[in-house]
Design an enzyme around this catalytic site. Sequence first.
Site, PDB file in Angstrom:
ATOM      1  N   THR A 130      77.399  63.313  32.915  1.00 16.78           N
ATOM      2  CA  THR A 130      77.053  64.741  32.889  1.00 16.78           C
ATOM      3  C   THR A 130      76.160  65.096  31.705  1.00 16.78           C
ATOM      4  O   THR A 130      76.378  64.634  30.588  1.00 16.78           O
ATOM      5  CB  THR A 130      78.352  65.578  32.839  1.00 16.78           C
ATOM      6  OG1 THR A 130      79.185  65.175  33.920  1.00 16.78           O
ATOM      7  CG2 THR A 130      78.062  67.067  32.948  1.00 16.78           C
ATOM      8  N   GLU A 131      75.173  65.958  31.982  1.00 13.43           N
ATOM      9  CA  GLU A 131      74.257  66.424  30.931  1.00 13.43           C
ATOM     10  C   GLU A 131      74.353  67.947  30.822  1.00 13.43           C
ATOM     11  O   GLU A 131      74.796  68.608  31.766  1.00 13.43           O
ATOM     12  CB  GLU A 131      72.824  66.002  31.280  1.00 13.43           C
ATOM     13  CG  GLU A 131      72.729  64.495  31.457  1.00 13.43           C
ATOM     14  CD  GLU A 131      71.312  63.967  31.474  1.00 13.43           C
ATOM     15  OE1 GLU A 131      70.356  64.754  31.606  1.00 13.43           O
ATOM     16  OE2 GLU A 131      71.173  62.734  31.343  1.00 13.43           O
ATOM     17  N   GLY A 135      75.882  68.917  35.834  1.00 17.40           N
ATOM     18  CA  GLY A 135      76.634  67.720  36.198  1.00 17.40           C
ATOM     19  C   GLY A 135      76.689  67.497  37.696  1.00 17.40           C
ATOM     20  O   GLY A 135      76.799  66.362  38.154  1.00 17.40           O
ATOM     21  N   SER A 136      76.605  68.581  38.470  1.00 19.35           N
ATOM     22  CA  SER A 136      76.732  68.417  39.928  1.00 19.35           C
ATOM     23  C   SER A 136      75.536  67.657  40.492  1.00 19.35           C
ATOM     24  O   SER A 136      75.687  66.774  41.330  1.00 19.35           O
ATOM     25  CB  SER A 136      76.816  69.785  40.608  1.00 19.35           C
ATOM     26  OG  SER A 136      77.923  70.496  40.138  1.00 19.35           O
ATOM     27  N   GLU A 246      87.236  57.352  41.090  1.00 20.66           N
ATOM     28  CA  GLU A 246      87.520  58.453  40.156  1.00 20.66           C
ATOM     29  C   GLU A 246      88.137  59.628  40.927  1.00 20.66           C
ATOM     30  O   GLU A 246      89.113  60.241  40.490  1.00 20.66           O
ATOM     31  CB  GLU A 246      86.230  58.914  39.455  1.00 20.66           C
ATOM     32  CG  GLU A 246      86.465  60.148  38.592  1.00 20.66           C
ATOM     33  CD  GLU A 246      85.240  60.598  37.785  1.00 20.66           C
ATOM     34  OE1 GLU A 246      84.171  59.975  37.916  1.00 20.66           O
ATOM     35  OE2 GLU A 246      85.377  61.571  37.028  1.00 20.66           O
ATOM     36  N   ARG A 272     118.784  79.512  37.208  1.00 15.93           N
ATOM     37  CA  ARG A 272     118.547  80.903  36.808  1.00 15.93           C
ATOM     38  C   ARG A 272     119.210  81.883  37.787  1.00 15.93           C
ATOM     39  O   ARG A 272     119.091  81.721  39.006  1.00 15.93           O
ATOM     40  CB  ARG A 272     117.026  81.139  36.793  1.00 15.93           C
ATOM     41  CG  ARG A 272     116.598  82.494  36.325  1.00 15.93           C
ATOM     42  CD  ARG A 272     116.656  82.593  34.835  1.00 15.93           C
ATOM     43  NE  ARG A 272     116.028  83.800  34.335  1.00 15.93           N
ATOM     44  CZ  ARG A 272     116.122  84.167  33.068  1.00 15.93           C
ATOM     45  NH1 ARG A 272     116.779  83.416  32.191  1.00 15.93           N
ATOM     46  NH2 ARG A 272     115.544  85.281  32.664  1.00 15.93           N
ATOM     47  N   GLN A 344     105.196  81.373  38.511  1.00 18.62           N
ATOM     48  CA  GLN A 344     105.806  82.604  39.049  1.00 18.62           C
ATOM     49  C   GLN A 344     107.331  82.451  39.123  1.00 18.62           C
ATOM     50  O   GLN A 344     108.074  83.369  38.760  1.00 18.62           O
ATOM     51  CB  GLN A 344     105.223  82.870  40.450  1.00 18.62           C
ATOM     52  CG  GLN A 344     105.555  84.230  41.015  1.00 18.62           C
ATOM     53  CD  GLN A 344     104.793  85.354  40.298  1.00 18.62           C
ATOM     54  OE1 GLN A 344     103.774  85.122  39.659  1.00 18.62           O
ATOM     55  NE2 GLN A 344     105.307  86.566  40.386  1.00 18.62           N
TER      56      GLN A 344
HETATM   57  C1  LIG Z   1      87.398  68.406  30.514  1.00 20.45           C
HETATM   58  C2  LIG Z   1      86.255  67.750  31.237  1.00 20.45           C
HETATM   59  C3  LIG Z   1      86.097  66.385  31.159  1.00 20.45           C
HETATM   60  C4  LIG Z   1      85.005  65.767  31.758  1.00 20.45           C
HETATM   61  N1  LIG Z   1      84.814  64.415  31.606  1.00 20.45           N
HETATM   62  C5  LIG Z   1      83.641  63.860  32.005  1.00 20.45           C
HETATM   63  C6  LIG Z   1      83.341  62.488  31.706  1.00 20.45           C
HETATM   64  O1  LIG Z   1      84.158  61.755  31.129  1.00 20.45           O
HETATM   65  N2  LIG Z   1      82.125  62.009  32.046  1.00 20.45           N
HETATM   66  C7  LIG Z   1      81.191  62.770  32.692  1.00 20.45           C
HETATM   67  O2  LIG Z   1      80.121  62.273  32.972  1.00 20.45           O
HETATM   68  N3  LIG Z   1      81.455  64.055  33.014  1.00 20.45           N
HETATM   69  C8  LIG Z   1      82.651  64.620  32.685  1.00 20.45           C
HETATM   70  N4  LIG Z   1      82.923  65.924  33.001  1.00 20.45           N
HETATM   71  C9  LIG Z   1      81.922  66.708  33.697  1.00 20.45           C
HETATM   72  C10 LIG Z   1      82.257  67.107  35.135  1.00 20.45           C
HETATM   73  O3  LIG Z   1      82.198  66.013  35.983  1.00 20.45           O
HETATM   74  C11 LIG Z   1      81.289  68.247  35.481  1.00 20.45           C
HETATM   75  O4  LIG Z   1      81.724  69.384  34.767  1.00 20.45           O
HETATM   76  C12 LIG Z   1      81.211  68.531  36.959  1.00 20.45           C
HETATM   77  O5  LIG Z   1      80.622  67.476  37.657  1.00 20.45           O
HETATM   78  C13 LIG Z   1      80.412  69.823  37.227  1.00 20.45           C
HETATM   79  O6  LIG Z   1      79.193  69.812  36.553  1.00 20.45           O
HETATM   80  P1  LIG Z   1      78.781  71.076  35.628  1.00 20.45           P
HETATM   81  O7  LIG Z   1      79.946  71.414  34.777  1.00 20.45           O
HETATM   82  O8  LIG Z   1      77.512  70.786  34.968  1.00 20.45           O
HETATM   83  O9  LIG Z   1      78.616  72.268  36.645  1.00 20.45           O
HETATM   84  P2  LIG Z   1      77.258  72.682  37.431  1.00 20.45           P
HETATM   85  O10 LIG Z   1      76.633  71.495  38.047  1.00 20.45           O
HETATM   86  O11 LIG Z   1      76.425  73.509  36.531  1.00 20.45           O
HETATM   87  O12 LIG Z   1      77.884  73.619  38.574  1.00 20.45           O
HETATM   88  C14 LIG Z   1      78.626  74.799  38.217  1.00 20.45           C
HETATM   89  C15 LIG Z   1      79.390  75.259  39.436  1.00 20.45           C
HETATM   90  O13 LIG Z   1      78.462  75.686  40.411  1.00 20.45           O
HETATM   91  C16 LIG Z   1      78.910  75.351  41.716  1.00 20.45           C
HETATM   92  N5  LIG Z   1      77.873  74.526  42.354  1.00 20.45           N
HETATM   93  C17 LIG Z   1      77.057  73.611  41.766  1.00 20.45           C
HETATM   94  N6  LIG Z   1      76.220  73.090  42.667  1.00 20.45           N
HETATM   95  C18 LIG Z   1      76.500  73.685  43.852  1.00 20.45           C
HETATM   96  C19 LIG Z   1      75.981  73.562  45.184  1.00 20.45           C
HETATM   97  N7  LIG Z   1      75.029  72.677  45.484  1.00 20.45           N
HETATM   98  N8  LIG Z   1      76.527  74.330  46.155  1.00 20.45           N
HETATM   99  C20 LIG Z   1      77.515  75.215  45.861  1.00 20.45           C
HETATM  100  N9  LIG Z   1      78.046  75.363  44.641  1.00 20.45           N
HETATM  101  C21 LIG Z   1      77.560  74.607  43.646  1.00 20.45           C
HETATM  102  C22 LIG Z   1      80.255  74.648  41.547  1.00 20.45           C
HETATM  103  O14 LIG Z   1      81.291  75.591  41.744  1.00 20.45           O
HETATM  104  C23 LIG Z   1      80.238  74.176  40.109  1.00 20.45           C
HETATM  105  O15 LIG Z   1      81.552  74.103  39.561  1.00 20.45           O
HETATM  106  C24 LIG Z   1      84.061  66.548  32.479  1.00 20.45           C
HETATM  107  C25 LIG Z   1      84.258  67.934  32.606  1.00 20.45           C
HETATM  108  C26 LIG Z   1      85.329  68.523  31.989  1.00 20.45           C
HETATM  109  C27 LIG Z   1      85.480  70.018  32.128  1.00 20.45           C
END
Ligand SMILES: Cc1cc2nc3c(=O)[nH]c(=O)nc-3n(C[C@H](O)[C@H](O)[C@H](O)COP(=O)(O)OP(=O)(O)OC[C@H]3O[C@@H](n4cnc5c(N)ncnc54)[C@H](O)[C@@H]3O)c2cc1C
Length: 387
Positions: A130-131, A135-136, A246, A272, A344
């Site tokens: 993830t960057e 991340g998606s 994963e 309770r 709850q």
């Molecule tokens: C505590 C924690 C630990 C993590 N550990 C790791 C790790 O070890 N290594 C690693 O690489 N990553 C890690 N991650 C990252 C995680 O995999 C990403 O947060 C996840 O893939 C989502 O990417 P993003 O947060 O950038 O959300 P974004 O890609 O910005 O998306 C935000 C939201 O938009 C919606 N969305 C996005 N695209 C679409 C679409 N095409 N259609 C409809 N809705 C959409 C979804 O609801 C999504 O949650 C971790 C995250 C957390 C919170």
Amino acid sequence: MKHNPIYYTDQHFAFADSVRKFVQKELMPHINEWEEAETFPKELYQKAAEIGLLGIGFDERYGGIPETDAFHVLLSSIELAKTGSGGLCASLLSHSIGAPPINHFASDEIKETVLTQILAGEKISALAITEPSGGSDVAALKTKALRDGDDYIVSGEKTFITSGIRADYYTVAVRTDVDAKGPNGISMLLIDAHSKGISKSKLDKMGWWASDTAHLHFDQVRVPAHHLLGAENMGFLVIMNNFNMERFFLAASSFGFALTCYEEALEWARERKTFGKRLLDHQVVRHKLVDMATRLTTTLALLEDTAYRLGKPEMQGNELIAQICMLKNVATQTMQFCADAAVQTLGGMGFMRGTKSERIYRDVKVNMIGGGAEEIMKDLASRQLGY
Ligand SMILES: Cc1cc2nc3c(=O)[nH]c(=O)nc-3n(C[C@H](O)[C@H](O)[C@H](O)COP(=O)(O)OP(=O)(O)OC[C@H]3O[C@@H](n4cnc5c(N)ncnc54)[C@H](O)[C@@H]3O)c2cc1C
């Protein structure tokens, strides 16, 4: 919730038993303290390795446990979830997402040193995909690795990385062909986390407190070219394959945490009293518990079916990938439902720090987002099913 015995051997249950003892002896007495301190002792990795917890599915030549399968993942996830600490499980097992590409693609020489140390609990492994820009959409990643003689020079950023601060090795998705678009031109590199040019900062979170989560910055980091994992520019496939286990692991953990909530709520409802009778004697409360049990029973059945299919070479393919996506969504929704229903049922006590349901309630969203958000799971499933 009863396991379907047709899937299990005595060895599966013996393994679950040793994990149960480990959880009772090594984790339960300290977990609240570690959650509050937002860390846990590093020695725990070695203790987990000693009972085989780190070796599931890995090559036995490097410390993997022979003949372990997805049912071992399922059973151990359920036992670990009794801690009610998703953060502990995520960091203690961060190698389960970081190290498979090393297991499958590194040279024997690298495996002999790096993988052996990771599986012995002496070194910590993390996965960095993830960057900050997203991340998606993995195919849009920007971290660059440019070839310079026998090395790659890596520059870029990774965020939300589990075990990011403490890891000794990162398995990192990089763009090796900067002109290629989308999934083309992506590769996986094994990077020594102590290399010059890497800086790390801790991130504060809603849940998963015991887990170390970090933002990583790579500034002209020199990485030996033989640390490439898989073929150059073919890393997207490595990433996608890695996601399957994963997501199964996240689904198994989600079931385990949901079960822990259910058990805490049931015990509370037995003890309770309100309006002169036990909570359990109110029909509404009983129905709530049955609703939890219903979701748990269906989720376990899907988990077991998926674990069975994962072990059958002839059942691999698009439909199984779609099933894993659906499983992740079903299991995380079960976790969300059960965490809500348990808090709850516990009433004000469910809002108090120290109950497992309170902690699990805070951890729900990371299971629903991490490793592929719900919407991404549905999109991927629809493509695998040929819509
Ligand atoms: C505590 C924690 C630990 C993590 N550990 C790791 C790790 O070890 N290594 C690693 O690489 N990553 C890690 N991650 C990252 C995680 O995999 C990403 O947060 C996840 O893939 C989502 O990417 P993003 O947060 O950038 O959300 P974004 O890609 O910005 O998306 C935000 C939201 O938009 C919606 N969305 C996005 N695209 C679409 C679409 N095409 N259609 C409809 N809705 C959409 C979804 O609801 C999504 O949650 C971790 C995250 C957390 C919170």
